[in-house]
Structure formats: structure tokens, C-alpha cells
Design an enzyme around this catalytic site. Structure first.
Site, PDB file in Angstrom:
ATOM      1  N   THR A  66       0.827  -1.215   0.000  1.00 53.92           N
ATOM      2  CA  THR A  66       0.000   0.000   0.000  1.00 53.92           C
ATOM      3  C   THR A  66       0.864   1.270   0.000  1.00 53.92           C
ATOM      4  O   THR A  66       0.619   2.206  -0.775  1.00 53.92           O
ATOM      5  CB  THR A  66      -0.887   0.019   1.271  1.00 53.92           C
ATOM      6  OG1 THR A  66      -1.343  -1.296   1.553  1.00 53.92           O
ATOM      7  CG2 THR A  66      -2.057   0.964   1.120  1.00 53.92           C
ATOM      8  N   HIS A 126      -8.776  -0.349   2.887  1.00 57.86           N
ATOM      9  CA  HIS A 126      -8.459  -1.786   2.959  1.00 57.86           C
ATOM     10  C   HIS A 126      -9.732  -2.636   2.840  1.00 57.86           C
ATOM     11  O   HIS A 126      -9.673  -3.857   2.936  1.00 57.86           O
ATOM     12  CB  HIS A 126      -7.808  -2.123   4.307  1.00 57.86           C
ATOM     13  CG  HIS A 126      -6.327  -1.880   4.364  1.00 57.86           C
ATOM     14  ND1 HIS A 126      -5.479  -2.091   3.310  1.00 57.86           N
ATOM     15  CD2 HIS A 126      -5.526  -1.475   5.386  1.00 57.86           C
ATOM     16  CE1 HIS A 126      -4.233  -1.817   3.668  1.00 57.86           C
ATOM     17  NE2 HIS A 126      -4.234  -1.433   4.922  1.00 57.86           N
ATOM     18  N   TYR A 214       1.962  -7.229  -6.365  1.00 63.07           N
ATOM     19  CA  TYR A 214       3.225  -6.696  -5.840  1.00 63.07           C
ATOM     20  C   TYR A 214       4.429  -7.291  -6.575  1.00 63.07           C
ATOM     21  O   TYR A 214       5.352  -6.584  -6.963  1.00 63.07           O
ATOM     22  CB  TYR A 214       3.293  -7.022  -4.342  1.00 63.07           C
ATOM     23  CG  TYR A 214       4.535  -6.557  -3.601  1.00 63.07           C
ATOM     24  CD1 TYR A 214       4.523  -5.364  -2.882  1.00 63.07           C
ATOM     25  CD2 TYR A 214       5.697  -7.321  -3.570  1.00 63.07           C
ATOM     26  CE1 TYR A 214       5.646  -4.941  -2.170  1.00 63.07           C
ATOM     27  CE2 TYR A 214       6.826  -6.910  -2.870  1.00 63.07           C
ATOM     28  CZ  TYR A 214       6.792  -5.718  -2.173  1.00 63.07           C
ATOM     29  OH  TYR A 214       7.910  -5.304  -1.471  1.00 63.07           O
ATOM     30  N   ARG A 281       9.977  -2.800   5.953  1.00 62.28           N
ATOM     31  CA  ARG A 281      10.723  -3.872   6.609  1.00 62.28           C
ATOM     32  C   ARG A 281      11.791  -4.355   5.651  1.00 62.28           C
ATOM     33  O   ARG A 281      12.901  -3.868   5.671  1.00 62.28           O
ATOM     34  CB  ARG A 281       9.758  -4.998   7.047  1.00 62.28           C
ATOM     35  CG  ARG A 281      10.361  -6.000   8.033  1.00 62.28           C
ATOM     36  CD  ARG A 281       9.344  -7.079   8.374  1.00 62.28           C
ATOM     37  NE  ARG A 281       8.899  -7.802   7.182  1.00 62.28           N
ATOM     38  CZ  ARG A 281       9.488  -8.880   6.671  1.00 62.28           C
ATOM     39  NH1 ARG A 281      10.543  -9.399   7.272  1.00 62.28           N
ATOM     40  NH2 ARG A 281       9.024  -9.476   5.575  1.00 62.28           N
TER      41      ARG A 281
HETATM   42  P1  PAP Z   1      -0.348  -1.332   4.946  1.00 64.00           P
HETATM   43  O1  PAP Z   1      -1.219  -2.211   4.134  1.00 64.00           O
HETATM   44  O2  PAP Z   1      -0.469  -1.578   6.405  1.00 64.00           O
HETATM   45  O3  PAP Z   1      -0.484   0.110   4.581  1.00 64.00           O
HETATM   46  P2  PAP Z   1       1.832  -1.993   3.224  1.00 64.00           P
HETATM   47  O4  PAP Z   1       2.530  -0.774   2.767  1.00 64.00           O
HETATM   48  O5  PAP Z   1       0.860  -2.628   2.305  1.00 64.00           O
HETATM   49  O6  PAP Z   1       1.152  -1.727   4.629  1.00 64.00           O
HETATM   50  O7  PAP Z   1       2.867  -3.121   3.575  1.00 64.00           O
HETATM   51  C1  PAP Z   1       4.172  -2.923   3.943  1.00 64.00           C
HETATM   52  C2  PAP Z   1       5.013  -3.853   3.100  1.00 64.00           C
HETATM   53  O8  PAP Z   1       5.366  -3.164   1.899  1.00 64.00           O
HETATM   54  C3  PAP Z   1       6.297  -4.200   3.789  1.00 64.00           C
HETATM   55  O9  PAP Z   1       6.665  -5.480   3.286  1.00 64.00           O
HETATM   56  P3  PAP Z   1       7.669  -6.474   4.039  1.00 64.00           P
HETATM   57  O10 PAP Z   1       7.163  -6.627   5.446  1.00 64.00           O
HETATM   58  O11 PAP Z   1       7.602  -7.765   3.276  1.00 64.00           O
HETATM   59  O12 PAP Z   1       9.000  -5.858   3.960  1.00 64.00           O
HETATM   60  C4  PAP Z   1       7.200  -3.093   3.286  1.00 64.00           C
HETATM   61  O13 PAP Z   1       8.578  -3.372   3.447  1.00 64.00           O
HETATM   62  C5  PAP Z   1       6.789  -3.039   1.840  1.00 64.00           C
HETATM   63  N1  PAP Z   1       7.144  -1.764   1.209  1.00 64.00           N
HETATM   64  C6  PAP Z   1       7.004  -0.511   1.698  1.00 64.00           C
HETATM   65  N2  PAP Z   1       7.453   0.403   0.827  1.00 64.00           N
HETATM   66  C7  PAP Z   1       7.905  -0.288  -0.248  1.00 64.00           C
HETATM   67  C8  PAP Z   1       8.505   0.112  -1.484  1.00 64.00           C
HETATM   68  N3  PAP Z   1       8.737   1.370  -1.781  1.00 64.00           N
HETATM   69  N4  PAP Z   1       8.834  -0.868  -2.349  1.00 64.00           N
HETATM   70  C9  PAP Z   1       8.613  -2.163  -2.071  1.00 64.00           C
HETATM   71  N5  PAP Z   1       8.065  -2.613  -0.917  1.00 64.00           N
HETATM   72  C10 PAP Z   1       7.704  -1.672  -0.016  1.00 64.00           C
END
Ligand code: PAP
Length: 320
Positions: A66, A126, A214, A281
């Protein structure tokens, strides 16, 4: 912002309060598990949000990317307004630029005045397709749906929700969380039904609902930004912009590496009280292989096959 007691009586009694995820209590409503904490915002938004035809609504299952999608859509659609040296993303977390309707703008029964926002208005949700405010469907506004393979979604969710627990509280063991997720009990889950609602709608109305994954965005962000996002948003890149490498520049500007290097994303909280840093993360596809057992992986693969394949929805098996 005004507040009023507009949340209607629920049409059906809530059932089965599920405390398994500890930091996020869920309750079942019309077949989906909704976070109790955000229930009033969900109902207020369903009742009061008035969508316009030009709106763009970003919908996702939690932890599908997101934050990334918000950064990309905001940057692509506002590129005439902001240059890279003085860009809002440099000092603002993506969630503040594209707010959640049910978790932020309508939280605690707030009724925000959204009438004077520049068009196209960008919002996110969501909520499952079946629970969207009716004005979103009736206005025929555009919807971008982003999902992620169930294994990475689950691992990301497990980390995220455990991070919200008080320091002295032990994390939910992965095995327990897995059983809940696999059984359909996760925020706005069942995960598979959430995907199917948007998938079927996108097949019926492809010109109004863009369905993205994704892993595919990760594999070829340039293609997806140029040929899918920008065109769907109504801001296609000109030949001149492409020649200047603007697509690649936006892609790098919104990348995980770039966003995580910014001070604003290392501290502070979103409007709905989540630490900004918790949205970042690892940001890779296939991290599940560092967490799931072969048996867990197999169970999720089988369930996905059972639930999604008949409708033509599959995921590339990243990480195997
Ligand atoms: P949300 O639905 O609670 O808003 P969301 O942003 O969908 O959260 O999820 C976070 C995930 O997107 C994390 O994945 P991970 O736990 O597998 O690492 C986060 O690292 C990843 N994420 C955030 N920003 C980016 C980005 N710019 N490019 C790729 N992945 C990203």
C-alpha cells in the site's frame, strides 16, 4: 472536521470476537473479519463518503505494498505540480499524502470535508469490494487494487502486528498466526475472498478497476508505471518524458531504498497512530522462504490453488 453520531445501527449482530492476533481484535461482519478498533470509521465511511467520478481509490489487502502504491500514484499524478527537489514525499510519509478513508479520515465517526481537494482526489481503503461505500460503485470512479502472494503477505502481516504489541508482551507465535490466516481470520480477511471480490470486478469493468500484483510491480516497475499506472490514472507519460527517463526517475524516487533513507519515514506516526517506520521492513518478493516451513508453504499454495485458480487468478511462485 465535524463529528456526529451518524454510525448506523449495524444491520446484523457482530459475532465471534477473535483475539488471536492480540494487537488487533477482529470481529466478523458480512463474512469478513474487521478490526474492532476501526469499526466506527468503517461504518461512517460506508455511510457518508461521497465518491466523485474522477476519484481514484487505492484498495489493498494489508501488507500488499500500500505504502509503495501511494508513493507511486501520488508522484505520477502530481508530477506537473511538484519537482523532485521540493517534493512532498521528501518530508511526508506516503500515508499522509493518500489517506485511508476508513482508518483515518472517517475514524471515530469524523465527517471530513473533502469537497475542495484537487481533482483527481486520491484515497485509499483496505475494505473488501463487497463492503465498499455504495457511492464508490455508483460513481463509477477508478479503483486500483494491489495484492501480494499470500505467503509474503502473511509474513509481513505477522511482523507488522507483532510490532504493535507492548514491549513486555510476547509475540504471537508464527504457528498460531498461521492457523488464523490460513483459516481466513486476518484483518479484512479471509485473504482469498478479498482478492476474489476485486479480481471478479476487474474482469467485469477493466476500464475502471486496475488489478495489480506486488511481485509483478517489483519485477518490472518501469513497465507497470508507464503502461499500467500512468495510463490508468489518466496521466500518461509523453514521449519526451520517457526520453528524459522520467519513468525510471519516479520509480527510483518511490523505491524502498529511497523511501527508507528519508528521515520522515524513520520516525513519527501516521494519523491512525502507526509508527511510520513500521511500514518498511524488507520490501522484497519471496521473503517467506526465510520464515515458513515447507509444510506451511504447501498449505498456502494448496489453498490458493483451490480458491483462486478456477477464476484464473495465480501468483508467480517467487522464492521457491
Ligand atoms: P499497509 O497495508 O499496512 O499500509 P503496506 O505498505 O501494504 O502496509 O505493507 C508494507 C510492506 O510493503 C512491507 O513489506 P515487508 O514486510 O515484506 O518488507 C514493506 O517493506 C513493503 N514496502 C514498503 N514500501 C515499499 C517500497 N517502496 N517498495 C517495495 N516494498 C515496499
Amino acid at each position: 472536521m465535524a463529528t456526529s453520531n451518524i454510525v448506523p445501527e449495524l444491520e446484523e449482530p457482530l459475532s465471534s470476537i477473535e483475539k488471536g492476533w492480540k494487537s488487533t481484535h477482529l470481529t466478523q461482519y458480512q463474512g469478513f473479519w474487521l478490526p474492532l478498533k476501526f469499526l466506527s470509521g468503517i461504518m461512517a465511511c460506508r455511510e457518508r463518503f461521497e465518491a466523485c467520478k474522477d476519484d481514484i481509490i487505492l484498495n489493498t489487502t494489508p501488507k500488499s505494498g500500500t505504502t509503495w502504491l501511494k508513493a507511486l500514484t501520488f508522484t505520477i499524478s502530481n508530477r506537473a505540480r511538484h519537482d523532485f527537489h521540493n517534493h512532498p514525499l521528501l518530508t511526508t510519509n506516503p500515508h499522509a499524502l493518500v489517506p485511508f478513508l476508513e482508518l483515518e479520515l472517517y475514524a471515530d465517526e469524523q465527517i471530513p470535508d473533502l469537497t475542495n481537494l484537487p481533482s483527481p482526489r486520491l484515497f485509499s481503503l483496505h475494505l473488501p469490494y463487497e463492503l465498499l461505500p455504495t457511492s464508490i460503485i455508483e460513481s463509477n470512479c477508478r479503483i486500483i487494487y494491489l495484492c501480494r502472494n499470500p505467503k509474503d503477505t502473511f509474513v509481513s502481516l505477522w511482523h507488522f502486528l507483532n510490532n504493535l504489541l507492548p514491549e513486555d508482551e510476547p509475540p504471537v507465535p508464527m504457528e498460531e498466526a498461521f492457523e488464523l490466516f490460513h483459516g481466513g481470520i486476518s484483518p479484512v480477511g479471509p485473504f482469498w475472498e478479498h482478492l476474489l471480490g476485486y479480481w471478479k470486478a476487474s474482469l467485469e469493468r477493466p476500464e475502471r478497476i486496475l488489478f495489480m500484483k506486488y511481485e509483478e510491480l517489483k519485477e518490472d516497475p518501469t513497465f507497470h508505471c508507464r503502461r499500467r499506472l500512468a495510463e490508468f490514472l489518466g496521466f500518461p507519460f509523453s514521449i519526451e518524458e520517457e526520453r528524459q527517463g522520467l519513468v525510471e526517475k519516479i520509480e527510483r524516487f518511490c523505491s524502498f531504498e529511497s523511501l527508507t533513507s528519508l528521515e520522515v519515514n524513520k520516525s513519527g506516526k501516521t494519523r491512525h497512530g502507526m509508527p511510520n517506520k513500521n511500514f518498511f521492513r524488507r520490501g522484497i518478493a519471496g521473503d517467506w522462504k526465510n520464515h515458513l516451513t515447507a509444510e506451511m508453504s504447501e498449505k498456502l499454495d494448496q489453498l490458493s490453488q483451490q480458491k483462486l485458480e478456477a477464476f484464473g487468478l495465480t501468483f508467480k511462485d517467487v522464492g521457491k
